[in-house]
Structure formats: C-alpha cells, structure tokens
Scaffold this motif. Structure first.
Motif, PDB file in Angstrom:
ATOM      1  N   ILE A   1       9.934 -27.123  56.813  1.00 18.93           N
ATOM      2  CA  ILE A   1       8.572 -26.758  56.405  1.00 18.93           C
ATOM      3  C   ILE A   1       8.573 -26.633  54.884  1.00 18.93           C
ATOM      4  O   ILE A   1       9.266 -25.769  54.326  1.00 18.93           O
ATOM      5  CB  ILE A   1       8.081 -25.430  57.020  1.00 18.93           C
ATOM      6  CG1 ILE A   1       8.163 -25.448  58.536  1.00 18.93           C
ATOM      7  CG2 ILE A   1       6.636 -25.146  56.590  1.00 18.93           C
ATOM      8  CD1 ILE A   1       7.692 -24.137  59.188  1.00 18.93           C
TER       9      ILE A   1
ATOM     10  N   ASP B   1       4.256 -26.893  50.702  1.00 22.47           N
ATOM     11  CA  ASP B   1       2.924 -27.503  50.726  1.00 22.47           C
ATOM     12  C   ASP B   1       2.270 -27.407  52.103  1.00 22.47           C
ATOM     13  O   ASP B   1       1.082 -27.711  52.241  1.00 22.47           O
ATOM     14  CB  ASP B   1       3.013 -28.977  50.318  1.00 22.47           C
ATOM     15  CG  ASP B   1       3.507 -29.146  48.888  1.00 22.47           C
ATOM     16  OD1 ASP B   1       3.026 -28.394  48.014  1.00 22.47           O
ATOM     17  OD2 ASP B   1       4.368 -30.012  48.649  1.00 22.47           O
ATOM     18  N   GLU B   2       3.032 -27.012  53.124  1.00 25.23           N
ATOM     19  CA  GLU B   2       2.496 -26.927  54.480  1.00 25.23           C
ATOM     20  C   GLU B   2       2.003 -25.518  54.791  1.00 25.23           C
ATOM     21  O   GLU B   2       2.276 -24.958  55.845  1.00 25.23           O
ATOM     22  CB  GLU B   2       3.572 -27.364  55.473  1.00 25.23           C
ATOM     23  CG  GLU B   2       3.991 -28.821  55.294  1.00 25.23           C
ATOM     24  CD  GLU B   2       5.118 -29.225  56.213  1.00 25.23           C
ATOM     25  OE1 GLU B   2       4.862 -29.391  57.418  1.00 25.23           O
ATOM     26  OE2 GLU B   2       6.270 -29.332  55.731  1.00 25.23           O
TER      27      GLU B   2
ATOM     28  N   TYR C   1       3.863 -20.319  62.705  1.00 19.12           N
ATOM     29  CA  TYR C   1       4.055 -21.752  62.986  1.00 19.12           C
ATOM     30  C   TYR C   1       4.735 -21.875  64.352  1.00 19.12           C
ATOM     31  O   TYR C   1       5.332 -20.933  64.866  1.00 19.12           O
ATOM     32  CB  TYR C   1       4.954 -22.394  61.925  1.00 19.12           C
ATOM     33  CG  TYR C   1       4.359 -22.462  60.543  1.00 19.12           C
ATOM     34  CD1 TYR C   1       3.824 -23.641  60.041  1.00 19.12           C
ATOM     35  CD2 TYR C   1       4.334 -21.337  59.727  1.00 19.12           C
ATOM     36  CE1 TYR C   1       3.283 -23.706  58.755  1.00 19.12           C
ATOM     37  CE2 TYR C   1       3.806 -21.389  58.444  1.00 19.12           C
ATOM     38  CZ  TYR C   1       3.281 -22.574  57.974  1.00 19.12           C
ATOM     39  OH  TYR C   1       2.741 -22.628  56.702  1.00 19.12           O
TER      40      TYR C   1
ATOM     41  N   LYS D   1       7.732 -31.928  63.765  1.00 17.68           N
ATOM     42  CA  LYS D   1       6.868 -31.224  62.829  1.00 17.68           C
ATOM     43  C   LYS D   1       6.500 -29.832  63.346  1.00 17.68           C
ATOM     44  O   LYS D   1       6.192 -29.650  64.524  1.00 17.68           O
ATOM     45  CB  LYS D   1       5.592 -32.031  62.590  1.00 17.68           C
ATOM     46  CG  LYS D   1       4.671 -31.421  61.530  1.00 17.68           C
ATOM     47  CD  LYS D   1       3.536 -32.353  61.186  1.00 17.68           C
ATOM     48  CE  LYS D   1       2.608 -31.718  60.158  1.00 17.68           C
ATOM     49  NZ  LYS D   1       3.303 -31.380  58.909  1.00 17.68           N
TER      50      LYS D   1
ATOM     51  N   GLU E   1       3.872 -26.907  63.561  1.00 18.76           N
ATOM     52  CA  GLU E   1       2.416 -26.795  63.522  1.00 18.76           C
ATOM     53  C   GLU E   1       2.015 -25.408  63.030  1.00 18.76           C
ATOM     54  O   GLU E   1       2.485 -24.393  63.550  1.00 18.76           O
ATOM     55  CB  GLU E   1       1.849 -27.013  64.928  1.00 18.76           C
ATOM     56  CG  GLU E   1       0.356 -26.778  65.046  1.00 18.76           C
ATOM     57  CD  GLU E   1      -0.127 -26.683  66.481  1.00 18.76           C
ATOM     58  OE1 GLU E   1      -1.350 -26.507  66.682  1.00 18.76           O
ATOM     59  OE2 GLU E   1       0.714 -26.761  67.406  1.00 18.76           O
TER      60      GLU E   1
END
Length: 489
Positions: A144, A147-148, A188, A199, A201
C-alpha cells in the motif's frame, strides 16, 4: 546481497553482544542488546506467542529501525529469536517501522511501515514480509503506497498497521493524518494478502480525532470484548485537558464504543487512558487460544529516554495484562500465568500505618508481587516507598481527599532534570478501602489499583540493584493487610 548482508550483520551483532540474564529483568521482555521501543506483531503462531519490537541493535539509543523478535509460551519466560527485519530495501531504507503479524495459510505474515526518503522529507508506505517464525522474505515493493489514501492525507504520517481477519478477509487498520493535521484511522482489506500483487481495498475512515486528544494517532488496535468494541490509539502531542486524565506529549487511550463491522461507523461512547504512570506507550493486544485479551506495551516515555551510562540495552515491555470489564470500566490485571508462579513469602494483618515510614519484617525486594488492602477511612494520604537504599527511593502515593495519584522517582538515582514525577486523577472511587497490587522486576514497577480499574507503570533504570527496601507511610491512621509473594521463575 544488500538485504542478506544487512540482516546477517544485525543477527551476528546481537549474537556476539547478547546481554547476560543477570543484567536483564527476570520476566519482562527486553532486547538482547541495544535499543527497543514499540511492540510489533504481538500474535500467536506455531504454538507460541510472538513479540516483535522496534529495535536498533548497535546502540542503546534510537537509530535506523529493525524488527527485533522474541517468543514465549507463558508470558513470563522469553526466548530471543534472531532479528526479523532490517532496513535494507529501497522502500524501507530509513526504517522498518511498527506493524502487525498474523498466521495466514500456515505462514506468518508481517505487515510493517517502510520509511524512505522523498526529496528532503520522508514518506511512509505499508510493506509485506512472509516467513516461518524465524526467517522472513520481503515483497519486492510496498503493498500500500502513501498515494492509496483518501484525498488530503499526509504522506509522512501513514503507519503502524494492525491486522485482523473477518469473513475470509484480512483487514488492516492504519494510523494516518488528514489535511487538518488531526489523526484518523484508515481501514483496508484484502482476500489474498499473501500475494504482493493482490490489491488492498480502502474500506473507510473508522475514527477521526477532533483535536481534543492530541494530533496524530499512532499504533492503532481494535478488538471486541464481551460485546463492546475498543479502539486503542497512542496520541501524539497531547495538550493538558481540564480533567488531567491524559498527560502532555505522547499517551495511550482506549476509545470504547459500538461498531457493527466493516463499512459501518464506529460510535464512540467513552474513552480512558490505558496507563496513568510515568512510562507506557504504543500497546498491542492479542487473543489467546483460551479467549483472553492480553495487552502489552512499551514501558517507556519518549520524554524520558536517557539510558544509564554503559547500559547494554535500553527499553523494556510491560508485563502482559489481561483486559476485562468491571461494570462499564475497562480493567487490567497481570496474566494468570503470574499467579501460578507466586509463592507466599510473608503475610501481615491489621498493621497500623501512621507518622514515620514503616518497615515490616520480610517485606523487601526488587523482584516480587505484593498485594495490599488498606483501610483508609482515617487516612487522607497513604503511600509506599520501594527501591529504598542509601537515601534513594521511588514512591507511589494516594492523596485521597484530593482524588490524586502521585508517582515519584526523583530520589531513585536519576541524573537528568527529566520526567520523574506525575500527579494524575484517581479514576475510581476509593471509599474506605484501597486495594493495590505491586509487581516489581529489577528495573520496573507496575501498580494495579482497585482490582485493575487503574494501572500505573514506571521504570527504575538508575536505582541500585541492592536498593530493595520497602516502606509504608500515611497521614492520619491507616490499617493494612499485606501478602508478599516470591516468584518461582
């Protein structure tokens, strides 16, 4: 080869410079050598409890953060494992900061915050390492990036993943900071966290600081205990509040409320400090196989980090503590494993305490567990001095008319004008009876007040080992029952 060489260097150094047992606490976790701070990855794996921690093996002061590693089966006996992580990848070259660990598909996943330079500043990103309980392989890139995050988030304050599983997913709770500078907790999830390419979320902002409890919230935790949800945070830059429950600087808090699961809001009903002493920060919790919720914290304060000259190690963990409810109050007590090794040394009944400090036959030591029940209905003040010797002592004092708890180690051999005294409100009604449990272990003292309704910790690095006297004092007249236990460790 950089990763292998850097990690192998740390492992070789700690093996060559390991502190002998007689210079360590008897039953608290400490590094084999060097510096440690926040507990990390407090979890169960392979039939053992694993404790990782922020670690700099090469000196007794903070430096580029590694992950140290120790294990236990009983919360009292600790076995050093080799250093688990070193800051040897481009994305964590400035430090492997705090994080969590969990068993997943037979492997142990470590998720930690990697710190790397960005221009003249630093950024923080979440990184993965997978291992077998001893050796860990890092993923090739962060899982992660900074920027996420939701829009307006800080790139340099995005850290300290806490892990839990639910409905086949692994969830990660992170501390972050919004555009207003206030801390917030970001949730997340990932169904395949073992795969670095899977990925994560973003689910929600689970909780947000309104500015009344510090700024950044570090080292988050989350658990449900008997139907009530507790968020654990370690706020930075706390300003003194009118009720004085929290102290200035870095503190710890339990936010108690209701939560119906991912995607639903956390509704905060109450909050309370987790430790009212001089030294406690960044706790983590785990659930044991028999269902106990056990907390451990770094028994230190960032405003009192002054290692004694020549000390081979600095920084220790608290005694693991079981969490439980007494009515609406979140309480703490030493793990039951400590009770199992207690051996009664001496007992005194109906001892009258007034005037000058009182010594009792057989009551002394720097490694012990002692329980007091004190009738204070004629005593507006009661206290205990410990680590006494050669005009040195530390003390805990109860000023009952004022509702205050006072911890004082100004006379315990310190060599700096630093944090040695704390006065804080009592968080429980005393009535006519005060109950106190005192656990000493060479370099520390931990106090469990009124059956664990309030806890206070302090370190004792500068008190001479032979300073083992214990004295009792009161203003007015108190009457005390005492049981003192040796520990068969």
């Amino acid at each position: 080869m950089e990763q292998v060489n850097t990690l192998s260097r740390a492992r070789a150094y700690e093996a060559q410079h390991r502190t002998p047992a007689e210079r360590r606490p008897l039953f608290h976790a400490v590094p084999p050598v060097g510096w440690c701070n926040d507990p990390n990855g407090w979890s169960c794996f392979g039939g053992q409890y694993h404790l990782f921690y922020q670690y700099h093996p090469y000196s007794n002061t903070w430096g580029p953060m590694h992950w140290g590693h120790t294990v236990t089966t009983d919360f009292l006996h600790w076995q050093d494992r080799p250093c688990a992580l070193a800051p040897d990848a481009p994305f964590d070259r400035n430090g492997c900061f705090s994080g969590g660990a969990i068993e997943w598909q037979g492997r142990q996943l470590l998720l930690y915050t990697g710190v790397m330079p960005e221009g003249s500043a630093e950024i923080q990103q979440q990184c993965l390492a997978v291992g077998d309980g001893v050796d860990y392989q890092k993923a090739a890139a962060p899982v992660i990036s900074c920027d996420e995050q939701p829009a307006g988030a800080s790139r340099k304050d995005f850290r300290d993943p806490f892990l839990f599983r639910q409905d086949g997913m692994l969830y990660m709770l992170l501390g972050g900071r919004g555009f207003n500078g206030h801390g917030r907790l970001l949730l997340y999830r990932n169904p395949r966290p073992e795969d670095p390419a899977a990925k994560w979320e973003f689910v929600q902002v689970l909780a947000e600081n309104d500015g009344s409890l510090g700024s950044m919230w570090e080292c988050p935790g989350l658990f449900t205990l008997e139907g009530r949800t507790v968020l654990v945070v370690s706020p930075q830059f706390v300003h003194q509040a009118a009720d004085d429950r929290y102290h200035c600087g870095n503190d710890t808090a339990a936010l108690i409320g209701d939560w119906n699961g991912p995607g639903t809001p956390f509704v905060r009903r109450a909050d309370r400090p987790l430790d009212s002493g001089l030294d406690f920060y960044a706790p983590q919790t785990l659930e044991t196989p028999d269902g106990r919720r056990v907390l451990i914290g770094w028994m230190q304060n960032w405003d009192h980090c002054y290692p004694p000259e020549g000390a081979p190690w600095y920084g220790q963990m608290s005694l693991p503590r079981e969490l439980f409810w007494k009515g609406e109050t979140l309480c703490q007590r030493p793990v039951a494993e400590l009770d199992a090794v207690r051996r009664l040394r001496t007992e005194h009944r109906s001892v009258e305490v007034d005037g000058q400090p009182l010594a009792l036959e057989g009551v002394h030591g720097r490694v012990l567990d002692c329980e007091l029940t004190v009738d204070v209905h004629e005593a507006p003040r009661f206290g205990v001095r410990f680590a006494c010797g050669q005009d040195r002592w530390a003390e805990i004092r109860f000023d009952l008319d004022d509702g205050l708890l006072r911890l004082d180690r100004r006379h315990a051999g310190g060599f700096r004008d630093a944090l040695e005294l704390r006065e804080t409100p009592l968080l429980f009604p005393v009535g006519d009876t005060l109950r106190l449990r005192m656990v000493l272990d060479r370099y520390s003292a931990e106090f469990f007040l009124q059956d664990g309704q309030q806890v206070a910790s302090m370190t004792l690095y500068n008190a001479a080992p032979e300073a083992d006297g214990i004295l009792f004092f009161a203003r007015g007249r108190a009457r005390m029952d005492l049981q003192l236990y040796d520990l068969a460790l």
